[in-house]
Design an enzyme around this catalytic site. Sequence first.
Site, PDB file in Angstrom:
ATOM      1  N   THR A   1      -5.565 -89.289  41.340  1.00  0.00           N
ATOM      2  CA  THR A   1      -5.785 -90.436  40.448  1.00  0.00           C
ATOM      3  C   THR A   1      -6.373 -89.992  39.122  1.00  0.00           C
ATOM      4  OG1 THR A   1      -6.039 -91.904  42.311  1.00  0.00           O
ATOM      5  CG2 THR A   1      -7.041 -92.625  40.272  1.00  0.00           C
TER       6      THR A   1
ATOM      7  N   TYR B   1      -0.623 -97.840  40.270  1.00  0.00           N
ATOM      8  CA  TYR B   1      -0.463 -96.717  39.355  1.00  0.00           C
ATOM      9  C   TYR B   1       0.178 -95.567  40.114  1.00  0.00           C
ATOM     10  CZ  TYR B   1      -4.388 -94.717  41.888  1.00  0.00           C
ATOM     11  OH  TYR B   1      -5.185 -94.222  42.886  1.00  0.00           O
TER      12      TYR B   1
ATOM     13  N   LYS C   1     -15.359 -89.431  52.266  1.00  0.00           N
ATOM     14  CA  LYS C   1     -14.971 -90.605  51.463  1.00  0.00           C
ATOM     15  C   LYS C   1     -15.307 -91.858  52.256  1.00  0.00           C
ATOM     16  CE  LYS C   1     -11.213 -92.544  48.725  1.00  0.00           C
ATOM     17  NZ  LYS C   1      -9.853 -92.420  48.182  1.00  0.00           N
TER      18      LYS C   1
ATOM     19  N   GLU D   1     -21.584 -87.360  77.544  1.00  0.00           N
ATOM     20  CA  GLU D   1     -20.939 -88.216  78.557  1.00  0.00           C
ATOM     21  C   GLU D   1     -19.665 -87.572  79.100  1.00  0.00           C
ATOM     22  OE1 GLU D   1     -20.980 -92.683  78.118  1.00  0.00           O
ATOM     23  OE2 GLU D   1     -21.479 -92.116  76.067  1.00  0.00           O
TER      24      GLU D   1
ATOM     25  N   THR E   1      -8.617 -88.075  45.579  1.00  0.00           N
ATOM     26  CA  THR E   1      -9.795 -88.270  46.440  1.00  0.00           C
ATOM     27  C   THR E   1      -9.429 -88.508  47.911  1.00  0.00           C
ATOM     28  OG1 THR E   1      -9.861 -90.655  46.022  1.00  0.00           O
ATOM     29  CG2 THR E   1     -11.151 -89.243  44.545  1.00  0.00           C
ATOM     30  N   ASP E   2      -8.177 -88.901  48.187  1.00  0.00           N
ATOM     31  CA  ASP E   2      -7.829 -89.260  49.576  1.00  0.00           C
ATOM     32  C   ASP E   2      -8.079 -88.108  50.555  1.00  0.00           C
ATOM     33  OD1 ASP E   2      -7.022 -91.684  48.619  1.00  0.00           O
ATOM     34  OD2 ASP E   2      -4.880 -91.387  48.959  1.00  0.00           O
TER      35      ASP E   2
END
Length: 355
Positions: free
Chosen positions: A39, A52, A191, A312, A118-119
Amino acid sequence: MKPSYKRVVPFLLILLASYQSAFGQGKKPNIVILATGGTIAGAAATGTQSSYTSGKVTIDAMLDSVPGIRDLANLKGEQIANVGSQDMTFEIMLKLAKRINELLASNDTDGIVVTHGTDTLEETTFFLNLTVKSDKPVVMVGSMRPSTAISADGPLNLYDAVAVAADPQAKGRGVLVVMNDWIQGAHSLTKTSTTAVQTFMSPLRGVVGISAYGKNDFYNSPSWKHTTSSEFDTSDVNKLPRVDIIYGDVDMSPDLIDCSVRNGAKGIVIAGVGNGNMNKASIDAAARAVKQGVVVVRSSRVVTGTVGRNVEVKDDELGFVASDELNPQKSRILLSLALLKTQSPEQIQQMFATY
Ligand code: ASP
């Protein structure tokens, strides 16, 4: 004969100017910016449009849009890729690691900035944290708003990222992420918001420091092993073994695990519920996978906390690995690198306690 002032003053001025340009310039660190898209390089038709396309603007155009950035360092840009980070691949990540290692091995480069979407920024950051062989600063940067948006966050993020990469105090702290004033470490950040500008958080460990308009303040150093103390070397690697992430939820279908094994996965990360748990049928499927030589790591879909051994789930008995603090996507990165060296769950467990 006394030299006249009229003759000497201009001579001195010229000498001073050439001294400043030779040594003043020389003092600025040399930073290389490796662009991969995202981005931060995205563009929309208008400043208020929510849709975008990532990876449209080149690194040179990005640098030209940040006032004063060239005063911080001598900058060179290289376009490694230009993709939205949803399309990031291990191939690009391996290429990036090789290029960074090449650049940092030379005295001509003092630090690196990588622009990235950023993903999946946390995956590439963690991958580089384990495969870069230098303690010089490597700083990742992205943005949440495209370059054409009103109040685009990219330009200041890029400015701060260069300021951190140029700062000798950033050395030896592993690969860092600089966004929205915060400097964070590769191991612990994640994120947390699909849209907020303050999306990256390090819930368990907190920030490494702050960068405000290029002024940096460092508070701590990540304590996990990284870069020069990492045992992983991808200089001759062209492909990583297949590792799948399987999401745990209520009444989850165990056949997803069997399917992953049939399709050739060498490792499986379970994004388990709670402390890396899954239902009984999925535990049985995961145990079957281990018997076929697949390494199973239990991580968690919960955003913070650790996944501990034998809480567990009987990890010792079933041969599973617990992810400790690593979330599923970073567990996948570590497991992929670990599988280049070993298939032993014990050794891989040790790596999860170390990196
Ligand atoms: N989809 C974009 C990417 O990861 C989102 C962003 O960069 O913020 O490339």
